[in-house]
Write a protein that holds these residues in place. Structure first.
Motif, PDB file in Angstrom:
ATOM      1  N   LYS A   1       0.835  -1.199   0.000  1.00  7.30           N
ATOM      2  CA  LYS A   1       0.000   0.000   0.000  1.00  7.30           C
ATOM      3  C   LYS A   1       0.867   1.245   0.000  1.00  7.30           C
ATOM      4  N   LYS A   2       0.397   2.268  -0.651  1.00 11.46           N
ATOM      5  CA  LYS A   2       1.092   3.552  -0.652  1.00 11.46           C
ATOM      6  C   LYS A   2       0.873   4.212   0.717  1.00 11.46           C
ATOM      7  N   PRO A   3       1.957   4.715   1.325  1.00 10.49           N
ATOM      8  CA  PRO A   3       1.794   5.385   2.631  1.00 10.49           C
ATOM      9  C   PRO A   3       0.864   6.591   2.504  1.00 10.49           C
ATOM     10  N   LYS A   4      -0.009   6.736   3.498  1.00  6.47           N
ATOM     11  CA  LYS A   4      -0.981   7.829   3.433  1.00  6.47           C
ATOM     12  C   LYS A   4      -0.768   8.842   4.553  1.00  6.47           C
TER      13      LYS A   4
ATOM     14  N   GLU B   1       6.792   7.945   8.084  1.00  2.49           N
ATOM     15  CA  GLU B   1       7.886   7.803   9.062  1.00  2.49           C
ATOM     16  C   GLU B   1       8.379   6.357   9.102  1.00  2.49           C
ATOM     17  N   LYS B   2       7.442   5.419   9.045  1.00  2.00           N
ATOM     18  CA  LYS B   2       7.818   3.996   9.030  1.00  2.00           C
ATOM     19  C   LYS B   2       8.641   3.679   7.784  1.00  2.00           C
ATOM     20  N   VAL B   3       8.194   4.204   6.642  1.00  3.44           N
ATOM     21  CA  VAL B   3       8.913   3.972   5.385  1.00  3.44           C
ATOM     22  C   VAL B   3      10.328   4.539   5.490  1.00  3.44           C
ATOM     23  N   CYS B   4      10.444   5.759   5.987  1.00  7.67           N
ATOM     24  CA  CYS B   4      11.752   6.403   6.119  1.00  7.67           C
ATOM     25  C   CYS B   4      12.646   5.637   7.092  1.00  7.67           C
ATOM     26  N   ASN B   5      12.079   5.199   8.199  1.00  3.21           N
ATOM     27  CA  ASN B   5      12.861   4.420   9.171  1.00  3.21           C
ATOM     28  C   ASN B   5      13.348   3.114   8.563  1.00  3.21           C
ATOM     29  N   ASN B   6      12.482   2.459   7.809  1.00  8.85           N
ATOM     30  CA  ASN B   6      12.880   1.213   7.154  1.00  8.85           C
ATOM     31  C   ASN B   6      14.003   1.457   6.149  1.00  8.85           C
TER      32      ASN B   6
ATOM     33  N   VAL C   1      17.903   0.011   6.217  1.00  9.57           N
ATOM     34  CA  VAL C   1      18.532  -0.671   5.077  1.00  9.57           C
ATOM     35  C   VAL C   1      19.854   0.000   4.728  1.00  9.57           C
ATOM     36  N   ILE C   2      19.859   1.325   4.690  1.00  5.98           N
ATOM     37  CA  ILE C   2      21.083   2.062   4.363  1.00  5.98           C
ATOM     38  C   ILE C   2      22.168   1.776   5.381  1.00  5.98           C
ATOM     39  N   HIS C   3      21.828   1.821   6.677  1.00 10.24           N
ATOM     40  CA  HIS C   3      22.824   1.561   7.720  1.00 10.24           C
ATOM     41  C   HIS C   3      23.356   0.133   7.635  1.00 10.24           C
ATOM     42  N   SER C   4      22.471  -0.789   7.320  1.00 11.86           N
ATOM     43  CA  SER C   4      22.890  -2.184   7.175  1.00 11.86           C
ATOM     44  C   SER C   4      23.858  -2.332   6.009  1.00 11.86           C
ATOM     45  N   GLN C   5      23.569  -1.656   4.913  1.00  8.44           N
ATOM     46  CA  GLN C   5      24.448  -1.734   3.740  1.00  8.44           C
ATOM     47  C   GLN C   5      25.792  -1.085   4.018  1.00  8.44           C
TER      48      GLN C   5
END
Length: 66
Positions: A3-6, A12-17, A21-25
């Motif tokens: 679903k597209k964030p509304k 915020e959840k999308v950005c945190n995720n 991912v970036i930190h893990s990489q």
């Protein structure tokens, strides 16, 4: 399909995720850089040993008689 964030909370959840991912990489890249550094050291030492052995073959020590 996701679903597209509304809402702001959804974004915020999308950005945190994405940040996770970036930190893990980055951690993976740092780990790989460390491994590459160790391999470079081993390769340098191996080349040095090979060159030393080549010199020993080309210029062997004279055999000393008793």
């Amino acid at each position: 399909m996701t679903k597209k964030p509304k809402t702001i909370k959804d974004w915020e959840k999308v950005c945190n995720n994405l940040n996770n991912v970036i930190h893990s990489q980055h951690a993976d890249i740092d780990n790989l850089e460390g491994q590459i550094g160790k391999l470079e050291e081993q390769l340098t030492m191996s080349v040095g040993v090979i060159k030393y052995l080549e010199l020993k073959i080309v210029r062997p020590n004279p055999v000393r008689g008793n």
